[in-house]
Every structure is written in structure tokens, then in C-alpha cells.
Scaffold this motif. Structure first.
Motif, PDB file in Angstrom:
ATOM      1  N   CYS A   8       0.816  -1.215   0.000  1.00 36.23           N
ATOM      2  CA  CYS A   8       0.000   0.000   0.000  1.00 36.23           C
ATOM      3  C   CYS A   8       0.851   1.268   0.000  1.00 36.23           C
ATOM      4  CB  CYS A   8      -0.894   0.015   1.246  1.00 36.23           C
ATOM      5  SG  CYS A   8      -1.844  -1.501   1.482  1.00 36.23           S
ATOM      6  N   ILE A   9       0.345   2.293  -0.685  1.00 39.08           N
ATOM      7  CA  ILE A   9       1.002   3.598  -0.664  1.00 39.08           C
ATOM      8  C   ILE A   9      -0.055   4.699  -0.546  1.00 39.08           C
ATOM      9  CG2 ILE A   9       2.929   2.784  -2.086  1.00 39.08           C
ATOM     10  CD1 ILE A   9       1.784   4.551  -4.380  1.00 39.08           C
ATOM     11  N   THR A  15      -3.184  10.612   5.010  1.00 38.20           N
ATOM     12  CA  THR A  15      -4.291   9.944   4.327  1.00 38.20           C
ATOM     13  C   THR A  15      -4.076   8.432   4.411  1.00 38.20           C
ATOM     14  OG1 THR A  15      -3.166   9.978   2.172  1.00 38.20           O
ATOM     15  CG2 THR A  15      -4.589  11.853   2.692  1.00 38.20           C
ATOM     16  N   GLN A  16      -5.174   7.673   4.301  1.00 36.60           N
ATOM     17  CA  GLN A  16      -5.048   6.218   4.311  1.00 36.60           C
ATOM     18  C   GLN A  16      -4.340   5.768   3.041  1.00 36.60           C
ATOM     19  OE1 GLN A  16      -8.860   4.370   5.009  1.00 36.60           O
ATOM     20  NE2 GLN A  16      -8.918   5.068   7.127  1.00 36.60           N
ATOM     21  N   LYS A  17      -3.583   4.707   3.172  1.00 42.98           N
ATOM     22  CA  LYS A  17      -2.880   4.161   2.012  1.00 42.98           C
ATOM     23  C   LYS A  17      -3.829   3.258   1.219  1.00 42.98           C
ATOM     24  CE  LYS A  17       1.645   4.433   4.224  1.00 42.98           C
ATOM     25  NZ  LYS A  17       2.092   5.645   3.589  1.00 42.98           N
ATOM     26  N   GLN A  18      -3.548   3.097  -0.050  1.00 43.87           N
ATOM     27  CA  GLN A  18      -4.356   2.264  -0.944  1.00 43.87           C
ATOM     28  C   GLN A  18      -3.514   1.079  -1.410  1.00 43.87           C
ATOM     29  OE1 GLN A  18      -7.656   3.139  -1.500  1.00 43.87           O
ATOM     30  NE2 GLN A  18      -7.156   4.735  -0.018  1.00 43.87           N
ATOM     31  N   ASP A  19      -4.149  -0.090  -1.457  1.00 40.75           N
ATOM     32  CA  ASP A  19      -3.465  -1.306  -1.901  1.00 40.75           C
ATOM     33  C   ASP A  19      -3.177  -1.214  -3.398  1.00 40.75           C
ATOM     34  OD1 ASP A  19      -2.422  -3.829  -2.240  1.00 40.75           O
ATOM     35  OD2 ASP A  19      -4.248  -4.896  -1.666  1.00 40.75           O
ATOM     36  N   GLN A  20      -1.898  -1.275  -3.746  1.00 37.27           N
ATOM     37  CA  GLN A  20      -1.459  -1.206  -5.143  1.00 37.27           C
ATOM     38  C   GLN A  20      -1.168  -2.593  -5.718  1.00 37.27           C
ATOM     39  OE1 GLN A  20      -1.211   2.094  -6.607  1.00 37.27           O
ATOM     40  NE2 GLN A  20      -2.373   2.289  -4.711  1.00 37.27           N
ATOM     41  N   LYS A  21      -1.160  -3.615  -4.851  1.00 38.42           N
ATOM     42  CA  LYS A  21      -0.834  -5.006  -5.207  1.00 38.42           C
ATOM     43  C   LYS A  21       0.651  -5.207  -5.494  1.00 38.42           C
ATOM     44  CE  LYS A  21      -5.258  -6.200  -5.303  1.00 38.42           C
ATOM     45  NZ  LYS A  21      -5.846  -6.106  -3.990  1.00 38.42           N
ATOM     46  N   PHE A  64      -6.977  -2.931   3.704  1.00 35.02           N
ATOM     47  CA  PHE A  64      -5.524  -2.896   3.773  1.00 35.02           C
ATOM     48  C   PHE A  64      -5.081  -1.465   3.466  1.00 35.02           C
ATOM     49  CE2 PHE A  64      -5.582  -7.585   2.424  1.00 35.02           C
ATOM     50  CZ  PHE A  64      -5.510  -8.012   3.739  1.00 35.02           C
ATOM     51  N   GLY A  65      -4.159  -0.957   4.274  1.00 36.14           N
ATOM     52  CA  GLY A  65      -3.671   0.411   4.118  1.00 36.14           C
ATOM     53  C   GLY A  65      -4.338   1.401   5.053  1.00 36.14           C
ATOM     54  N   ALA A  66      -5.449   1.007   5.684  1.00 36.47           N
ATOM     55  CA  ALA A  66      -6.213   1.913   6.544  1.00 36.47           C
ATOM     56  C   ALA A  66      -5.418   2.396   7.753  1.00 36.47           C
ATOM     57  CB  ALA A  66      -7.503   1.246   7.010  1.00 36.47           C
ATOM     58  N   PHE A  67      -4.477   1.584   8.226  1.00 33.35           N
ATOM     59  CA  PHE A  67      -3.676   1.958   9.391  1.00 33.35           C
ATOM     60  C   PHE A  67      -2.432   2.752   8.990  1.00 33.35           C
ATOM     61  CE2 PHE A  67      -5.927  -1.897  10.775  1.00 33.35           C
ATOM     62  CZ  PHE A  67      -6.507  -1.435  11.949  1.00 33.35           C
ATOM     63  N   GLY A  68      -2.251   2.955   7.701  1.00 36.16           N
ATOM     64  CA  GLY A  68      -1.067   3.647   7.209  1.00 36.16           C
ATOM     65  C   GLY A  68       0.090   2.708   6.930  1.00 36.16           C
ATOM     66  N   GLU A  69      -0.192   1.413   6.923  1.00 38.38           N
ATOM     67  CA  GLU A  69       0.870   0.431   6.698  1.00 38.38           C
ATOM     68  C   GLU A  69       1.174   0.287   5.211  1.00 38.38           C
ATOM     69  OE1 GLU A  69      -2.871  -2.079   6.291  1.00 38.38           O
ATOM     70  OE2 GLU A  69      -2.243  -0.302   7.390  1.00 38.38           O
ATOM     71  N   ASN A  70       2.458   0.051   4.913  1.00 39.12           N
ATOM     72  CA  ASN A  70       2.869  -0.174   3.528  1.00 39.12           C
ATOM     73  C   ASN A  70       2.727  -1.631   3.112  1.00 39.12           C
ATOM     74  OD1 ASN A  70       5.304   2.176   4.219  1.00 39.12           O
ATOM     75  ND2 ASN A  70       3.922   2.473   2.520  1.00 39.12           N
ATOM     76  N   ILE A  71       3.155  -2.544   3.999  1.00 41.64           N
ATOM     77  CA  ILE A  71       3.117  -3.964   3.641  1.00 41.64           C
ATOM     78  C   ILE A  71       2.357  -4.731   4.720  1.00 41.64           C
ATOM     79  CG2 ILE A  71       4.442  -6.000   2.960  1.00 41.64           C
ATOM     80  CD1 ILE A  71       6.864  -4.218   2.561  1.00 41.64           C
ATOM     81  N   ILE A 132      11.201  -5.061  -6.455  1.00 42.39           N
ATOM     82  CA  ILE A 132       9.745  -5.090  -6.557  1.00 42.39           C
ATOM     83  C   ILE A 132       9.168  -6.090  -5.549  1.00 42.39           C
ATOM     84  CG2 ILE A 132       7.769  -5.566  -8.085  1.00 42.39           C
ATOM     85  CD1 ILE A 132       9.401  -3.187  -9.067  1.00 42.39           C
ATOM     86  N   ILE A 133       8.093  -5.672  -4.858  1.00 44.91           N
ATOM     87  CA  ILE A 133       7.333  -6.577  -3.995  1.00 44.91           C
ATOM     88  C   ILE A 133       5.884  -6.544  -4.448  1.00 44.91           C
ATOM     89  CG2 ILE A 133       6.442  -7.002  -1.652  1.00 44.91           C
ATOM     90  CD1 ILE A 133       9.049  -5.943  -0.524  1.00 44.91           C
ATOM     91  N   SER A 134       5.281  -7.728  -4.521  1.00 47.82           N
ATOM     92  CA  SER A 134       3.882  -7.851  -4.925  1.00 47.82           C
ATOM     93  C   SER A 134       3.127  -8.737  -3.944  1.00 47.82           C
ATOM     94  CB  SER A 134       3.788  -8.494  -6.318  1.00 47.82           C
ATOM     95  OG  SER A 134       4.474  -7.724  -7.278  1.00 47.82           O
ATOM     96  N   ALA A 135       1.824  -8.536  -3.870  1.00 47.37           N
ATOM     97  CA  ALA A 135       0.972  -9.414  -3.072  1.00 47.37           C
ATOM     98  C   ALA A 135       1.180 -10.845  -3.545  1.00 47.37           C
ATOM     99  CB  ALA A 135      -0.486  -9.002  -3.203  1.00 47.37           C
ATOM    100  N   GLY A 136       1.288 -11.777  -2.585  1.00 50.03           N
ATOM    101  CA  GLY A 136       1.509 -13.187  -2.916  1.00 50.03           C
ATOM    102  C   GLY A 136       2.964 -13.608  -2.813  1.00 50.03           C
ATOM    103  N   ASP A 137       3.891 -12.627  -2.722  1.00 50.86           N
ATOM    104  CA  ASP A 137       5.308 -12.960  -2.632  1.00 50.86           C
ATOM    105  C   ASP A 137       5.645 -13.531  -1.248  1.00 50.86           C
ATOM    106  OD1 ASP A 137       5.749 -12.024  -5.203  1.00 50.86           O
ATOM    107  OD2 ASP A 137       6.599 -10.094  -4.562  1.00 50.86           O
TER     108      ASP A 137
END
Length: 145
Positions: A8-9, A15-21, A64-71, A132-137
Motif C-alpha cells: 500500500c502507498i 491519508t489512508q494508504k491504498q493497496d497497489q498489489k 488494507f492500508g487503513a492503518f497507514g501500513e505499507n506492507i 519489486i514486492i507484490s501481493a503473494g510474494d
């Protein structure tokens, strides 16, 4: 071993982060395009998937991202690992620099729920090697030799 559930970024701080995958991690900077990237000790934030799920069971509707977390990572309780812990995900190497943070009680989640897990469960890292990091890694704690 853990599994990345979200990357998430946010374009702006506060602002809350958004999941970019998927996202590009830059050495000694953070995530390309994330407002919190920079030359400091909190380039990337990590939060345990299991801790988010526990919070959701209390009735919180948080993306995901609501807490401000990146991963978001399944398989680790980050706050119980020591500062200096290193994590490998693909070619990206992260080093944990801080556990938890001061919470401003004006955050949306705290306003709705009377609680927020990021101040006690979230951890912060610097980027030692980019990639690069992606969801599922796979996300692995690097054992010291």
C-alpha cells in the motif's frame, strides 16, 4: 516464512494508504510514490495480517492500508522481533528500525473504534536493497549468521 497480502502507498501524508498489489522499493528511500518515503528511519511500515484480522473481528471495517501500513504480511508477529531484524522479499532487503509509534488520536480508526493497532503492532524499516514486492510474494526473516 510469511506471505505478502498487500502493498500500500499514499500520495499524501495523513491519508489512508491504498493497496497497489505491487510496488517498487528504492534503496535508502522507501516505496516509489509513497508520501512517507525519504532518507529517514521509517521508510517502510509493516503490519501483521493476523493483527488486522483480529481487529476486524471486533467490528472494524478496515481495508488494507487503513492503518497507514505499507506492507501487510501473514505469518509474523512483528512487534515481538528485535530491532535490527532483516527481511528478504525477492531482491528487496529491509531492516527493522522501530517498533510502534506515537498515535495521533485524531485518526479515523481511533475515532470510530476507540482503538488503533498501528501504534503497538506496526513496525518500521529502512530499505537496504531495492526491487519489486507484490501481493503473494514470500517474505522471509533473514537469520543472522
Amino acid at each position: 516464512m510469511g506471505i505478502v497480502k498487500a502493498v500500500c502507498i499514499s500520495k499524501e501524508k495523513g491519508t489512508q494508504k491504498q493497496d497497489q498489489k505491487t510496488a517498487e522499493f528504492l534503496e535508502d528511500w522507501g516505496i516509489k510514490g509513497d508520501a512517507h518515503a525519504g532518507k529517514w528511519h521509517r521508510q517502510v511500515s509493516l503490519l501483521s495480517y493476523e493483527k488486522i484480522e483480529e481487529f476486524r473481528k471486533k467490528g472494524a471495517e478496515v481495508a488494507f492500508g487503513a492503518f497507514g501500513e505499507n506492507i501487510v504480511v501473514e505469518g509474523y508477529d512483528f512487534k515481538n522481533l528485535p530491532i535490527g531484524s532483516r527481511f528478504q522479499c525477492n531482491e528487496v532487503l529491509l531492516e527493522m528500525t522501530q517498533i510502534g509509534k506515537e498515535c495521533h488520536h485524531g485518526c479515523e480508526i481511533f475515532q470510530k473504534m476507540g482503538d488503533c493497532i498501528m501504534p503497538r503492532e506496526g513496525v518500521f524499516c529502512i530499505v537496504l536493497h531495492g526491487g519489486i514486492i507484490s501481493a503473494g510474494d514470500s517474505f522471509t526473516l533473514v537469520e543472522e549468521e
